[in-house]
Design an enzyme around this catalytic site. Sequence first.
Site, mmCIF file in Angstrom:
data_model
loop_
_atom_site.group_PDB
_atom_site.id
_atom_site.type_symbol
_atom_site.label_atom_id
_atom_site.label_comp_id
_atom_site.label_asym_id
_atom_site.label_seq_id
_atom_site.Cartn_x
_atom_site.Cartn_y
_atom_site.Cartn_z
ATOM 1 N N CYS A 103 -6.581 -3.111 -4.979
ATOM 2 C CA CYS A 103 -6.080 -3.168 -3.505
ATOM 3 C C CYS A 103 -5.554 -4.847 -3.484
ATOM 4 O O CYS A 103 -6.275 -5.803 -3.610
ATOM 5 C CB CYS A 103 -7.268 -3.142 -2.723
ATOM 6 N N GLY A 104 -4.252 -4.928 -3.275
ATOM 7 C CA GLY A 104 -3.468 -6.080 -3.245
ATOM 8 C C GLY A 104 -3.924 -6.915 -1.886
ATOM 9 O O GLY A 104 -4.258 -8.139 -1.916
ATOM 10 N N HIS A 105 -3.878 -6.325 -0.684
ATOM 11 C CA HIS A 105 -4.026 -6.923 0.526
ATOM 12 C C HIS A 105 -5.501 -7.513 0.721
ATOM 13 O O HIS A 105 -5.661 -8.383 1.068
ATOM 14 C CB HIS A 105 -3.683 -5.912 1.689
ATOM 15 N N ASP A 298 -1.287 2.298 5.427
ATOM 16 C CA ASP A 298 -1.414 0.893 5.213
ATOM 17 C C ASP A 298 -0.471 0.002 6.170
ATOM 18 O O ASP A 298 0.743 0.310 6.359
ATOM 19 C CB ASP A 298 -0.804 0.739 3.848
ATOM 20 N N GLY A 303 -0.255 -4.540 -1.736
ATOM 21 C CA GLY A 303 -0.058 -5.297 -2.889
ATOM 22 C C GLY A 303 -0.130 -4.395 -4.320
ATOM 23 O O GLY A 303 0.947 -4.767 -5.266
ATOM 24 N N SER A 304 -0.644 -3.406 -4.529
ATOM 25 C CA SER A 304 -0.763 -2.808 -5.729
ATOM 26 C C SER A 304 0.372 -1.911 -5.789
ATOM 27 O O SER A 304 0.684 -1.740 -6.753
ATOM 28 C CB SER A 304 -2.183 -2.020 -5.790
HETATM 29 O O1 LIG Z 1 -2.566 -3.780 -0.789
HETATM 30 C C1 LIG Z 1 -2.943 -2.796 -1.115
HETATM 31 O O2 LIG Z 1 -2.936 -2.648 -2.595
HETATM 32 C C2 LIG Z 1 -3.730 -1.753 -0.275
HETATM 33 N N1 LIG Z 1 -3.726 -1.515 0.764
HETATM 34 C C3 LIG Z 1 -4.242 -0.373 1.482
HETATM 35 C C4 LIG Z 1 -3.934 0.402 0.196
HETATM 36 C C5 LIG Z 1 -3.800 -0.384 -1.048
HETATM 37 O O3 LIG Z 1 -5.124 -0.024 -1.593
#
Ligand SMILES: O=C(O)[C@H]1NCC[C@@H]1O
Length: 394
Positions: A103-105, A298, A303-304
């Site tokens: 998870c990027g965020h 989301d 991010g991912s």
């Molecule tokens: O930023 C992300 O990668 C995530 N945000 C919620 C779903 C992903 O895992």
Amino acid sequence: MDIVQKFENGSLGEPIKCIDMHTTGEPTRIIYSGFPRLQGTLLEQRDQAMTQYDHIRKRLMLEPRGHYDMYGAILTQETELVQQGQAHIGTLFTHNGGFSTMCGHATIALGRFLVDTHDLKVFPKRKELEFNPTTCEVAVNIHAPCGLVRVTVPTTANGQESDPSRPVSFLSTPAFAAGIDLKIPIPKEVRWPELGDRESITLDISYGGAYYALVDARELGFSGLQKIDLAAISNAASKLKAYLMTHPLVSSALQNPEDRRLSFLYSVMVVDRDVGSRPEGVNGTETGLCFFADDEIDRSPTGSCVTARMALAHAKKLRPVGQKWAYNSIISNHFDTGAFVASIVDDNVRVGGSKEAVIVRVEGKAYYTGTSNFILEEGDLASATGFTLKECVQ
Ligand SMILES: O=C(O)[C@H]1NCC[C@@H]1O
């Protein structure tokens, strides 16, 4: 005794302690104390959390303590990469349907939190973080289920606190395109109204620590992501994801060369090219609407998936190393809060010995929103395992 005192002196039982943050509107509930201790490698800890402690995940993510679109990160101090000295701490990622692999965020939020906590009970390796006094940045290595994620956190001049005015960045684990221009026939029982007469759609599958199906909004029959009928597009994404999970072309794209526990379709990301804010210095921009886990949406640019989209664009020969690209979400466009900005830093990487991959740098900003200490009173059935209103009316 006064209820406030009862909370404060622990007579209501050991609470599960959390700090809440958000990244472009997407929540991260950082669970830093009170979650049962997990054993084994990080992927084994994820297995254990899924099989033994899913009720606690639900309690923390779902109603009444959370909500349908809640997201969390459970810190774990002991993992194999921490033991080997490569990572400072480990984390599991969690959401409305279970446990994610990247998870990027949340990584962006965790970066700030791990610099800002000096409590060695919460983060024993805090003292080992390296501070660069020239750039005023601290490096934090986080072991995520998909691998080692290297995070750079801007700080105050002494490196003791994060600086929220500058973005946090992370270097992804190796990312790669897994299926390019897949033509997927859509059978009658799967169709959604906006698809019209079209019998198939074309989409890509790409891996950025989790697998994403990437599809243009127009391919689904929508006019883009500038004006959205959220119910209609959610319906289309939900039907499509359920169908893709059974489709042989997709299944064969989801074979992760490192671990079969990474081999699942996490999300359908609907994209609209050339739409969204365009920070200075970027070469192009996109907006995306990410449906992941159990139809969770989301709020951040994901991010991912930004990592996965960069790897895909590189595989299509559209994105050279070093070129900067902006990725927006509905929320980043609405509040003009800033896109995630990404660039490929290395395209000479192999996964599983042979698959060509890239390392992507992604940056974004996260902010604190609050804290919570959660308890469970005896006899409280509704909140013991958590629920969603949706499941109660079905
Ligand atoms: O930023 C992300 O990668 C995530 N945000 C919620 C779903 C992903 O895992």
